[in-house]
Design a protein around this motif. Sequence first.
Motif, PDB file in Angstrom:
ATOM      1  N   LEU A 124      10.979   1.853   1.406  1.00 57.30           N
ATOM      2  CA  LEU A 124       9.824   2.376   0.679  1.00 57.30           C
ATOM      3  C   LEU A 124       9.474   3.738   1.272  1.00 57.30           C
ATOM      4  O   LEU A 124       9.216   3.852   2.464  1.00 57.30           O
ATOM      5  N   SER A 125       9.496   4.756   0.418  1.00 53.16           N
ATOM      6  CA  SER A 125       9.300   6.128   0.882  1.00 53.16           C
ATOM      7  C   SER A 125       8.125   6.764   0.146  1.00 53.16           C
ATOM      8  O   SER A 125       8.317   7.545  -0.807  1.00 53.16           O
ATOM      9  N   PRO A 126       6.897   6.443   0.564  1.00 49.13           N
ATOM     10  CA  PRO A 126       5.725   7.044  -0.086  1.00 49.13           C
ATOM     11  C   PRO A 126       5.709   8.553   0.142  1.00 49.13           C
ATOM     12  O   PRO A 126       6.079   9.030   1.212  1.00 49.13           O
ATOM     13  N   LYS A 127       5.291   9.275  -0.867  1.00 50.27           N
ATOM     14  CA  LYS A 127       5.392  10.736  -0.824  1.00 50.27           C
ATOM     15  C   LYS A 127       4.103  11.368  -0.278  1.00 50.27           C
ATOM     16  O   LYS A 127       3.008  11.086  -0.760  1.00 50.27           O
ATOM     17  N   PRO A 128       4.240  12.249   0.716  1.00 47.98           N
ATOM     18  CA  PRO A 128       3.072  12.859   1.361  1.00 47.98           C
ATOM     19  C   PRO A 128       2.432  13.935   0.487  1.00 47.98           C
ATOM     20  O   PRO A 128       2.953  14.265  -0.590  1.00 47.98           O
ATOM     21  N   PRO A 129       1.316  14.517   0.927  1.00 52.15           N
ATOM     22  CA  PRO A 129       0.583  15.481   0.098  1.00 52.15           C
ATOM     23  C   PRO A 129       1.406  16.674  -0.385  1.00 52.15           C
ATOM     24  O   PRO A 129       1.177  17.170  -1.498  1.00 52.15           O
ATOM     25  N   SER A 130       2.371  17.132   0.420  1.00 53.42           N
ATOM     26  CA  SER A 130       3.163  18.301   0.010  1.00 53.42           C
ATOM     27  C   SER A 130       3.942  18.053  -1.270  1.00 53.42           C
ATOM     28  O   SER A 130       4.368  18.988  -1.944  1.00 53.42           O
ATOM     29  N   SER A 131       4.139  16.789  -1.624  1.00 54.28           N
ATOM     30  CA  SER A 131       4.886  16.459  -2.845  1.00 54.28           C
ATOM     31  C   SER A 131       4.109  16.790  -4.109  1.00 54.28           C
ATOM     32  O   SER A 131       4.692  16.953  -5.183  1.00 54.28           O
ATOM     33  N   GLU A 149      11.294 -11.580  -0.042  1.00 56.17           N
ATOM     34  CA  GLU A 149      12.521 -12.333   0.237  1.00 56.17           C
ATOM     35  C   GLU A 149      13.673 -11.416   0.644  1.00 56.17           C
ATOM     36  O   GLU A 149      14.767 -11.905   0.958  1.00 56.17           O
ATOM     37  N   ALA A 150      13.470 -10.118   0.622  1.00 63.04           N
ATOM     38  CA  ALA A 150      14.527  -9.193   1.040  1.00 63.04           C
ATOM     39  C   ALA A 150      14.803  -9.364   2.526  1.00 63.04           C
ATOM     40  O   ALA A 150      13.921  -9.765   3.301  1.00 63.04           O
ATOM     41  N   ASP A 151      16.034  -9.062   2.930  1.00 56.92           N
ATOM     42  CA  ASP A 151      16.380  -9.210   4.339  1.00 56.92           C
ATOM     43  C   ASP A 151      15.559  -8.279   5.220  1.00 56.92           C
ATOM     44  O   ASP A 151      15.187  -8.631   6.336  1.00 56.92           O
ATOM     45  N   SER A 152      15.283  -7.071   4.736  1.00 58.58           N
ATOM     46  CA  SER A 152      14.561  -6.096   5.553  1.00 58.58           C
ATOM     47  C   SER A 152      13.850  -5.098   4.654  1.00 58.58           C
ATOM     48  O   SER A 152      14.401  -4.665   3.634  1.00 58.58           O
ATOM     49  N   THR A 153      12.619  -4.741   5.019  1.00 59.11           N
ATOM     50  CA  THR A 153      11.863  -3.697   4.331  1.00 59.11           C
ATOM     51  C   THR A 153      11.358  -2.710   5.367  1.00 59.11           C
ATOM     52  O   THR A 153      10.792  -3.116   6.388  1.00 59.11           O
ATOM     53  N   VAL A 154      11.584  -1.419   5.125  1.00 56.54           N
ATOM     54  CA  VAL A 154      11.168  -0.371   6.057  1.00 56.54           C
ATOM     55  C   VAL A 154      10.439   0.715   5.284  1.00 56.54           C
ATOM     56  O   VAL A 154      10.489   0.776   4.050  1.00 56.54           O
ATOM     57  N   MET A 155       9.763   1.589   6.029  1.00 54.70           N
ATOM     58  CA  MET A 155       9.079   2.731   5.429  1.00 54.70           C
ATOM     59  C   MET A 155       9.677   4.023   5.983  1.00 54.70           C
ATOM     60  O   MET A 155       9.911   4.139   7.184  1.00 54.70           O
ATOM     61  N   ALA A 168       1.045  10.842   7.336  1.00 51.34           N
ATOM     62  CA  ALA A 168       2.019   9.825   7.740  1.00 51.34           C
ATOM     63  C   ALA A 168       1.427   8.894   8.789  1.00 51.34           C
ATOM     64  O   ALA A 168       1.682   7.679   8.778  1.00 51.34           O
ATOM     65  N   GLN A 169       0.628   9.443   9.700  1.00 50.00           N
ATOM     66  CA  GLN A 169      -0.019   8.593  10.696  1.00 50.00           C
ATOM     67  C   GLN A 169      -0.967   7.596  10.025  1.00 50.00           C
ATOM     68  O   GLN A 169      -1.021   6.423  10.413  1.00 50.00           O
ATOM     69  N   GLU A 170      -1.714   8.063   9.040  1.00 48.18           N
ATOM     70  CA  GLU A 170      -2.621   7.171   8.321  1.00 48.18           C
ATOM     71  C   GLU A 170      -1.839   6.104   7.551  1.00 48.18           C
ATOM     72  O   GLU A 170      -2.209   4.922   7.548  1.00 48.18           O
ATOM     73  N   ALA A 171      -0.759   6.513   6.888  1.00 54.66           N
ATOM     74  CA  ALA A 171       0.056   5.570   6.125  1.00 54.66           C
ATOM     75  C   ALA A 171       0.660   4.517   7.042  1.00 54.66           C
ATOM     76  O   ALA A 171       0.677   3.317   6.712  1.00 54.66           O
ATOM     77  N   ALA A 172       1.154   4.955   8.196  1.00 56.48           N
ATOM     78  CA  ALA A 172       1.736   4.014   9.153  1.00 56.48           C
ATOM     79  C   ALA A 172       0.687   3.029   9.657  1.00 56.48           C
ATOM     80  O   ALA A 172       0.979   1.854   9.902  1.00 56.48           O
ATOM     81  N   PRO A 176       1.441  -1.454   9.858  1.00 49.44           N
ATOM     82  CA  PRO A 176       2.057  -1.461  11.193  1.00 49.44           C
ATOM     83  C   PRO A 176       3.236  -2.421  11.298  1.00 49.44           C
ATOM     84  O   PRO A 176       4.044  -2.310  12.222  1.00 49.44           O
ATOM     85  N   GLN A 177       3.360  -3.341  10.350  1.00 46.78           N
ATOM     86  CA  GLN A 177       4.458  -4.304  10.385  1.00 46.78           C
ATOM     87  C   GLN A 177       5.783  -3.714   9.906  1.00 46.78           C
ATOM     88  O   GLN A 177       6.852  -4.315  10.123  1.00 46.78           O
TER      89      GLN A 177
END
Length: 236
Positions: A124-131, A149-155, A168-172, A176-177
């Motif tokens: 999952l790649s949320p787009k920051p303000p510059s987008s 149910e996916a094996d792995s989900t990352v940001m 990005a700090q706020e989004a993270a 936190p998981q």
Amino acid sequence: MSQLRIAEIFGPTIQGEGALIGEPTVFVRTGGCDYRCAWCDSLHAVDSAYRHTWAAMGTDAVWAEVQRLSKGRPLTVSLSGGNPAIQDFTQLIALGHADGYRFACETQGSIAKPWFGDLDMLVLSPKPPSSGEVVVWDAFDACLRAAKEADSTVMKIVIFDETDYAWAQEAAGKYPQLPLFLQPGNLEFDPEVALHPQVLADKLLWLVDKTMHDGWFAPRILPQLHVLLWGNKRGV
């Protein structure tokens, strides 16, 4: 078999970014997107002006091309775009899994699909303000639920400037998981213009120095390896 709108299928090559960086991969790039990011580096798969270059392919035809390119040897298939979540990859993932292939998908988290749960990895790649886009976090949350149910989900977040970094700090902090991957953005889109490696290295160094100075040790900081190797050429 379902019909898919395909901008290009290419590989095998290495994944150039994110959690699977360096992994041998065949890319299935779809046509169409619900975003119009200011710094989009794949407009040929996003803008409807390129619609005439996209192919309507049945799932079986897409799968046959993946097998041809990989010579029938199982590897990772990356579903990208545009926004691949616009389309239905249920059947393709099932065909691939039956033969031992793995499936990853990268999407901005704006559209949730049931087949997310069939993936080996959802990025999952949320787009920051510059987008120039605004993330709808309720939609992002729906993507997380669909992927339970996916094996792995990352940001993964691309950083262009100080504002993006703070965002990005706020989004993270909201998630936190999720394992977090940051990479510096590239504003040079012309495939005919050579990119100087030091320019890319300087952007990466800025991001490394910034996170280390702030004691922000949660994210992994990665380059866009494909840009370093091939610039903005398509199909690599």
